[in-house]
Write a protein that holds these residues in place. Structure first.
Motif, PDB file in Angstrom:
ATOM      1  N   UNK A   1     -47.954 -53.249 -23.377  1.00  0.00           N
ATOM      2  CA  UNK A   1     -49.022 -52.888 -24.314  1.00  0.00           C
ATOM      3  C   UNK A   1     -50.303 -52.644 -23.527  1.00  0.00           C
ATOM      4  N   UNK A   2     -51.212 -51.816 -24.055  1.00  0.00           N
ATOM      5  CA  UNK A   2     -51.128 -51.054 -25.310  1.00  0.00           C
ATOM      6  C   UNK A   2     -50.234 -49.815 -25.164  1.00  0.00           C
ATOM      7  N   UNK A   3     -49.825 -49.294 -26.317  1.00  0.00           N
ATOM      8  CA  UNK A   3     -49.024 -48.076 -26.385  1.00  0.00           C
ATOM      9  C   UNK A   3     -49.635 -47.148 -27.426  1.00  0.00           C
ATOM     10  N   UNK A   4     -49.724 -45.879 -27.075  1.00  0.00           N
ATOM     11  CA  UNK A   4     -50.209 -44.853 -27.995  1.00  0.00           C
ATOM     12  C   UNK A   4     -49.031 -43.978 -28.413  1.00  0.00           C
TER      13      UNK A   4
ATOM     14  N   UNK B   1     -53.088 -42.594 -21.278  1.00  0.00           N
ATOM     15  CA  UNK B   1     -53.575 -42.663 -22.662  1.00  0.00           C
ATOM     16  C   UNK B   1     -54.937 -41.992 -22.765  1.00  0.00           C
ATOM     17  N   UNK B   2     -55.832 -42.323 -21.837  1.00  0.00           N
ATOM     18  CA  UNK B   2     -57.165 -41.717 -21.846  1.00  0.00           C
ATOM     19  C   UNK B   2     -57.062 -40.206 -21.727  1.00  0.00           C
ATOM     20  N   UNK B   3     -56.266 -39.746 -20.773  1.00  0.00           N
ATOM     21  CA  UNK B   3     -56.135 -38.307 -20.558  1.00  0.00           C
ATOM     22  C   UNK B   3     -55.552 -37.616 -21.791  1.00  0.00           C
ATOM     23  N   UNK B   4     -54.539 -38.215 -22.393  1.00  0.00           N
ATOM     24  CA  UNK B   4     -53.903 -37.588 -23.558  1.00  0.00           C
ATOM     25  C   UNK B   4     -54.865 -37.510 -24.738  1.00  0.00           C
ATOM     26  N   UNK B   5     -55.570 -38.606 -25.001  1.00  0.00           N
ATOM     27  CA  UNK B   5     -56.512 -38.615 -26.131  1.00  0.00           C
ATOM     28  C   UNK B   5     -57.622 -37.597 -25.908  1.00  0.00           C
TER      29      UNK B   5
ATOM     30  N   UNK C   1     -37.190 -54.251 -32.551  1.00  0.00           N
ATOM     31  CA  UNK C   1     -36.261 -53.387 -31.838  1.00  0.00           C
ATOM     32  C   UNK C   1     -36.794 -51.964 -31.722  1.00  0.00           C
ATOM     33  N   UNK C   2     -37.425 -51.442 -32.806  1.00  0.00           N
ATOM     34  CA  UNK C   2     -37.914 -50.063 -32.745  1.00  0.00           C
ATOM     35  C   UNK C   2     -39.078 -49.920 -31.777  1.00  0.00           C
ATOM     36  N   UNK C   3     -39.856 -51.004 -31.568  1.00  0.00           N
ATOM     37  CA  UNK C   3     -40.900 -50.932 -30.537  1.00  0.00           C
ATOM     38  C   UNK C   3     -40.282 -50.955 -29.139  1.00  0.00           C
ATOM     39  N   UNK C   4     -39.256 -51.770 -28.932  1.00  0.00           N
ATOM     40  CA  UNK C   4     -38.615 -51.869 -27.625  1.00  0.00           C
ATOM     41  C   UNK C   4     -38.036 -50.532 -27.178  1.00  0.00           C
ATOM     42  N   UNK C   5     -37.761 -49.662 -28.130  1.00  0.00           N
ATOM     43  CA  UNK C   5     -37.283 -48.319 -27.788  1.00  0.00           C
ATOM     44  C   UNK C   5     -38.422 -47.446 -27.250  1.00  0.00           C
ATOM     45  N   UNK C   6     -39.666 -47.840 -27.577  1.00  0.00           N
ATOM     46  CA  UNK C   6     -40.830 -47.062 -27.144  1.00  0.00           C
ATOM     47  C   UNK C   6     -41.314 -47.484 -25.759  1.00  0.00           C
TER      48      UNK C   6
ATOM     49  N   UNK D   1     -44.976 -37.975 -28.990  1.00  0.00           N
ATOM     50  CA  UNK D   1     -45.598 -38.312 -27.705  1.00  0.00           C
ATOM     51  C   UNK D   1     -45.847 -39.814 -27.610  1.00  0.00           C
ATOM     52  N   UNK D   2     -45.413 -40.399 -26.497  1.00  0.00           N
ATOM     53  CA  UNK D   2     -45.599 -41.824 -26.258  1.00  0.00           C
ATOM     54  C   UNK D   2     -46.331 -41.984 -24.929  1.00  0.00           C
ATOM     55  N   UNK D   3     -47.402 -42.783 -24.925  1.00  0.00           N
ATOM     56  CA  UNK D   3     -48.119 -43.070 -23.690  1.00  0.00           C
ATOM     57  C   UNK D   3     -48.330 -44.583 -23.589  1.00  0.00           C
ATOM     58  N   UNK D   4     -47.981 -45.141 -22.395  1.00  0.00           N
ATOM     59  CA  UNK D   4     -48.208 -46.574 -22.193  1.00  0.00           C
ATOM     60  C   UNK D   4     -49.011 -46.864 -20.931  1.00  0.00           C
ATOM     61  N   UNK D   5     -49.189 -45.886 -20.082  1.00  0.00           N
ATOM     62  CA  UNK D   5     -50.063 -46.044 -18.920  1.00  0.00           C
ATOM     63  C   UNK D   5     -51.508 -45.821 -19.355  1.00  0.00           C
TER      64      UNK D   5
END
Length: 249
Positions: free
Chosen positions: A69-72, A85-89, A60-65, A77-81
């Motif tokens: 997948x993948x998710x960072x 993800x590349x840009x944020x890292x 359930x706590x993942x479904x809130x994010x 901060x949450x990134x799933x695109x």
């Protein structure tokens, strides 16, 4: 699984990846391995946890994010695109830089995974298109004379391509009896360099998990009974990793 980052160091990152056949172990999503490699290469500047998610029964706590997948996750901060993800890292943890500017290397890699997908899902019954793309990468690597695609160190392009090439190697053999030709020396040298690299070996899923990843897709042909036993993930089969090459490096 905790998604509360309050007590974690500011350079701590969580990467949520697809679980394997048992719903708990590390699975074989090539896009998940891509970001696992990126975080491992940047682990001098950050520290990270890899958390497996069974998407058939996500917590359930993942479904809130997120619902993919993948998710960072880094603090709040949450990134799933993938591009995000590349840009944020890169912006948050710029060193070591994994960026590249070699557009020739980039161009020869654009179509190979789609041609592989068409082949393994029986959209294309001939391996000719896949062979053409493999040959283009091989020809480029033979002229480049570098360990990896854009030099002698791994870049974002390698993190994108090496997981895909391993899937091509393992799954095409399992489902279609297709093997990368021995005479593609440039390509085999590239794979050999990856197999000697600690980050790639650490992040690479087993052959069994790669086969399961494709076996679970409805468009993929069924495995023979013999191959089902060979690639079984039961307790009798130890994880197998195809890290051998037909050439001496």
């Amino acid at each position: 699984m905790s998604v509360n980052g309050d007590s974690l160091p500011t350079n701590h990152v969580e990467l949520y990846v697809r679980a394997g056949k048992d719903g708990e172990s590390y699975g074989a999503c090539p896009f998940c391995q891509r970001f696992y490699m990126i975080l491992d290469l940047k682990s001098g500047e950050l520290n990270y946890d890899v958390i497996t998610i069974n998407m058939a029964r996500p917590p359930l706590d993942f479904k809130k994010l997120a619902n993919r997948l993948p998710v960072l996750k880094h603090g709040d901060e949450i990134r799933s695109d993938n591009d995000e993800i590349v840009q944020y890292v890169d912006e948050t943890f710029p060193y070591p830089s994994l960026q590249y500017s070699n557009m020739q290397a980039h161009s020869v890699c654009l179509d190979i995974f789609s041609k592989f997908s068409y082949f393994i899902k029986q959209v294309s019954h001939s391996a000719d298109h896949l062979l053409k793309e493999l040959q283009a990468i091989n020809d480029y690597l033979e002229t480049a004379d570098t360990r990896f695609l854009c030099g002698d160190k791994l870049t974002h392009l390698d993190c994108l391509m090496l997981p895909k090439l391993q899937h091509i190697r393992v799954a095409a053999k399992a489902f279609k009896d297709f093997e990368i030709p021995d005479d593609m020396v440039g390509l085999w040298k590239y794979l050999a360099a990856a197999y000697k690299n600690e980050t790639f070996r650490k992040t690479c899923p087993s052959d069994q998990e790669i086969v399961y990843h494709w076996e679970s897709k409805p468009e993929t042909p069924s495995l023979s009974e013999e191959k089902m036993k060979l690639y079984s993930t039961d307790g009798y089969n130890k994880p197998k990793f195809s890290f051998d090459t037909p050439i001496k490096c």
